[in-house]
Design an enzyme around this catalytic site. Structure first.
Site, PDB file in Angstrom:
ATOM      1  N   ASP A   1       0.825  -1.206   0.000  1.00  0.00           N
ATOM      2  CA  ASP A   1       0.000   0.000   0.000  1.00  0.00           C
ATOM      3  C   ASP A   1       0.860   1.257   0.000  1.00  0.00           C
ATOM      4  OD1 ASP A   1      -2.708  -1.414   0.629  1.00  0.00           O
ATOM      5  OD2 ASP A   1      -1.334  -2.130   2.167  1.00  0.00           O
TER       6      ASP A   1
ATOM      7  N   GLU B   1       0.782  -6.042  -4.909  1.00  0.00           N
ATOM      8  CA  GLU B   1       0.573  -5.235  -6.109  1.00  0.00           C
ATOM      9  C   GLU B   1       1.825  -4.490  -6.550  1.00  0.00           C
ATOM     10  OE1 GLU B   1      -2.116  -1.345  -7.331  1.00  0.00           O
ATOM     11  OE2 GLU B   1      -3.076  -2.962  -6.218  1.00  0.00           O
TER      12      GLU B   1
END
Length: 370
Positions: free
Chosen positions: A15, A265
């Site tokens: 994040d 990610e």
């Protein structure tokens, strides 16, 4: 533009990794005045030297960094643009200021290759209080927001990958021992490992040990704690533990490797830019929803079926198929096809506009309509 980016750290480094890259791209690439709110400065500090976890506010790389605490500074009001990363609603007091100024409000969503993302990208959501939030989806097509990619990245990568000496100098600076560097020079496959605790590390070690080509395995400190025990056999890959590094050095690490096992990610996208074969461990979700997202990406990823089978096995370790799948994927013909596909994937994605540029243009258009 003056912007606030809000980041709650859920996946340790993914994040904040995405948000820090975005903040720098908007500040340095578009000249935005960026204020980054982060609730976990300790995780931030592990990937960015210079961050002081105990400070309520600090400046780094021209970006104002605010510790997002339970009682945030009420004097920090909304400005032109508010970007909440991954549906982390801004604090109540800050929302009050947004109701007065009506900034452009963006919810930066998680990355997905699923087809429905294109139809939802950029859509507004009208709230009862008059505020409008727009949903912004990263993605792999021109109908989405794209991926974060810095200008000049390919040229820098290609230069490092073309120089064995520069690679050795860099890896030595991270603490990789000389005997492992010599092993690489003699043809050992260099593999990076950044995974979640559920990863089948023992199966990975077994498959690499069985491969005719020896391996050097590079892993961050604290990741896969059973790795050394799994690699205790004489023919097992040699392991080097590395410190957590700043984002540019993480990119260079991926560029130095022949095969990258990555998670989440941010590291997944950076491994794609390495133009080398990658194995993605997607963030696990309840009811195996993440496996549907994985299949959506595999439908786009042009690697051979042997690579697809390995990636599936890596994300479903209970099947016990990882060792067999890895052996098949490393077979000479399959490996050559996978390496070629990795270059193809990098080139096709690099041809699309960068997410930060797309987002900046999107916000500018919305600001004109306010």
């Amino acid at each position: 533009m003056q912007a606030d980016i809000f980041c709650r750290v859920v996946d340790n480094y993914g994040d904040i990794g995405v948000c820090w890259r975005l903040a720098r791209r908007l500040a340095h690439g578009r000249g935005w005045d960026v204020r980054l709110w982060v609730d976990d400065l300790a995780s931030f500090a592990r990937i960015q030297p210079g961050i002081v976890p105990g400070l309520p506010r600090q400046q780094l790389s021209g970006i104002d960094i605010v510790h997002w605490s339970d009682s945030p500074d009420a004097t920090l009001a909304a400005r032109d643009v508010v970007i909440e990363a991954f549906a982390c609603d801004p604090p109540a007091g800050f929302l009050d200021s947004m109701r007065r100024t009506h900034p452009v409000w963006i919810n930066l969503e998680y990355l997905s290759a699923e087809p429905w993302v294109e139809s939802c990208h950029g859509l507004p959501s009208q709230r009862p209080d008059g505020l409008i939030k727009h949903f912004y989806f990263p993605g792999f097509t021109a109908a989405t927001g794209g991926l974060l990619r810095e200008p000049g990245l390919s040229a820098e990568r290609d230069a490092l990958q073309a120089s064995t000496q520069d690679q050795e100098t860099f890896l030595k600076s991270l603490g990789v021992a000389q005997d492992l560097l010599l092993r690489r020079r003699d043809g050992a496959r260099t593999v990076s490992l950044f995974c979640y605790p559920t990863a089948p590390v023992t199966a990975l070690a077994e498959a690499l040990a069985a491969d005719p080509r020896p391996s050097v395995l590079l892993a961050p400190e604290g990741v896969a704690p059973g790795l050394e025990a799994a690699c205790a056999a004489p023919d097992a890959p040699r392991v080097a533990r590395l410190p957590f590094v700043a984002q540019p050095d993480f990119d260079r690490l991926l560029w130095c490797c022949d095969l990258n096992f990555v998670r989440g990610e941010d590291s997944f996208v950076r491994a794609a830019w390495a133009a080398r074969p990658l194995v993605w461990q997607i963030y696990p979700q309840e009811e195996n929803v993440h496996l549907e997202k994985l299949e959506a990406w595999l439908a786009r990823y042009p690697a051979p079926e042997t690579a697809h089978s390995l990636i599936r096995a890596w994300n479903e370790p209970q099947t016990g198929a990882t060792a067999r799948a890895l052996s098949a994927a490393l077979a000479p013909e399959a490996w050559e096809s996978w390496a070629s596909a990795a270059w193809q994937w990098d080139a096709s994605q690099a041809a699309l506009p960068d997410l930060a540029e797309n987002l900046a243009d999107f916000c500018a258009e919305l600001a004109k309509k306010r």
